[in-house]
Enzyme design. Structure first.
Site, PDB file in Angstrom:
ATOM      1  N   SER A 141       0.846  -1.203   0.000  1.00  0.00           N
ATOM      2  CA  SER A 141       0.000   0.000   0.000  1.00  0.00           C
ATOM      3  C   SER A 141       0.872   1.240   0.000  1.00  0.00           C
ATOM      4  O   SER A 141       1.933   1.268   0.646  1.00  0.00           O
ATOM      5  CB  SER A 141      -0.894   0.006   1.254  1.00  0.00           C
ATOM      6  OG  SER A 141      -1.543   1.251   1.368  1.00  0.00           O
ATOM      7  N   TYR A 154      -1.521  -2.055  10.301  1.00  0.00           N
ATOM      8  CA  TYR A 154      -1.738  -2.180   8.849  1.00  0.00           C
ATOM      9  C   TYR A 154      -0.526  -1.641   8.085  1.00  0.00           C
ATOM     10  O   TYR A 154       0.013  -2.311   7.193  1.00  0.00           O
ATOM     11  CB  TYR A 154      -3.009  -1.411   8.461  1.00  0.00           C
ATOM     12  CG  TYR A 154      -3.291  -1.440   6.977  1.00  0.00           C
ATOM     13  CD1 TYR A 154      -3.849  -2.573   6.384  1.00  0.00           C
ATOM     14  CD2 TYR A 154      -2.988  -0.352   6.158  1.00  0.00           C
ATOM     15  CE1 TYR A 154      -4.097  -2.616   5.016  1.00  0.00           C
ATOM     16  CE2 TYR A 154      -3.229  -0.385   4.791  1.00  0.00           C
ATOM     17  CZ  TYR A 154      -3.787  -1.519   4.235  1.00  0.00           C
ATOM     18  OH  TYR A 154      -4.020  -1.560   2.875  1.00  0.00           O
TER      19      TYR A 154
END
Ligand SMILES: NC(=O)c1ccc[n+]([C@@H]2O[C@H](COP(=O)([O-])OP(=O)(O)OC[C@H]3O[C@@H](n4cnc5c(N)ncnc54)[C@H](O)[C@@H]3O)[C@@H](O)[C@H]2O)c1
Length: 248
Positions: A141, A154
């Site tokens: 990401s 995350y």
């Protein structure tokens, strides 16, 4: 184009679009998702469009589930040339400062988002090594470059995906198995996300060089490129697809 690919987390969102795009281009796809019903619904979409797909219920953090998915793929399609490790705990994750994250939530995010990629790659090792041109695409990401707040587990897991992909690329190069990481920017899918308010969504688009929201197609097309022959001399890379929000 790679002929037979496992897409983890292919039941919704970006993963669903990756499945549809690959199937449209003639690839046989095995969807591995904890949600079998959503995976089966995507299989129906693929079939309606004339493509080939199967869905397997599997948790990528479990080696046994990954092995079963690989066996089902080989049974159905006879070969396995690619993995798209896209499954992650993401849209369901509450946002909070790192010191408030419960330890079990931390462990679960790492087990799925990071360990899951290792599990799937090692379960698929033999068929990938046997394939002539195999390719693994691991979903990271762009939040790793941004260091977005209130998502520490995350962001940490997705940073790990970049390092893991680089290490795997070194170890698999001699087998002509390529491994690349992809870092999407904010992609708004059919799944509602409480973590981004409408105002934040506008701010995110304004922070990009290209002033439109990123789509699932924008990511799926790059995944297809990374799986296919046009990227044959690329491995160990981190490919950022975020409309030019971060220039890396
Ligand atoms: N949407 C974005 O803005 C964005 C941005 C950057 C990176 N990403 C990454 O792209 C990927 C897809 O994002 P999304 O928005 O479609 O996510 P999503 O949460 O909508 O979908 C994730 C899918 O993975 C499945 N899944 C969850 N845990 C699993 C497990 N243990 N085993 C197998 N399947 C499991 C879910 O059932 C779901 O179908 C994720 O890796 C995410 O981190 C997304």
């Amino acid at each position: 184009m790679t002929q037979s690919v496992i897409v983890t987390g292919g039941g919704q969102g970006i993963g669903r679009r990756i499945v549809l795009t690959l199937a449209e281009r003639g690839t046989s796809v095995c969807i591995v998702d904890t949600n079998k019903e959503r995976g089966a619904a995507v299989v129906d979409e693929v079939a309606a469009a004339g493509g080939r797909a199967i869905a397997v219920r599997g948790d990528v953090s479990s080696f046994a589930d990954c092995q079963a998915a690989v066996a089902d793929t080989l049974d159905a399609f006879g070969s396995l040339n690619g993995i798209v490790s896209n499954a992650a705990i993401f849209s369901t994750l509450p946002m909070r400062p790192f010191w408030e994250i419960p330890e079990e939530e931390w462990d679960m995010v790492m087990a799925v988002n990071l360990k899951g990629i290792w599990q799937m790659a090692r379960a698929a090792l033999a068929p990938l090594q046997a394939a002539e041109n195999a390719s693994i695409v691991n979903m990271s990401s762009s939040t790793v470059m941004m260091g977005r707040q209130n998502y520490a587990h995350y962001v940490g897991s997705k940073a790990g995906v970049i390092g893991l992909s680089r290490a795997m690329a070194r170890e698999l190069g001699e087998y002509n198995v390529r491994v690349n990481a992809l870092t999407p920017g904010p992609i708004f899918t059919e799944v509602p996300r409480a973590s981004v308010t409408p105002e934040q969504r506008v701010q995110l688009v304004n922070a990009q060089s290209l002033k439109r929201p990123g789509s699932t197609e924008d990511i799926a097309d790059v995944v297809a490129f990374l799986l296919g022959p046009d990227s044959r001399f690329m491995t160990g890379q981190t490919v950022n697809v975020d409309g030019g929000m971060m220039h890396i």
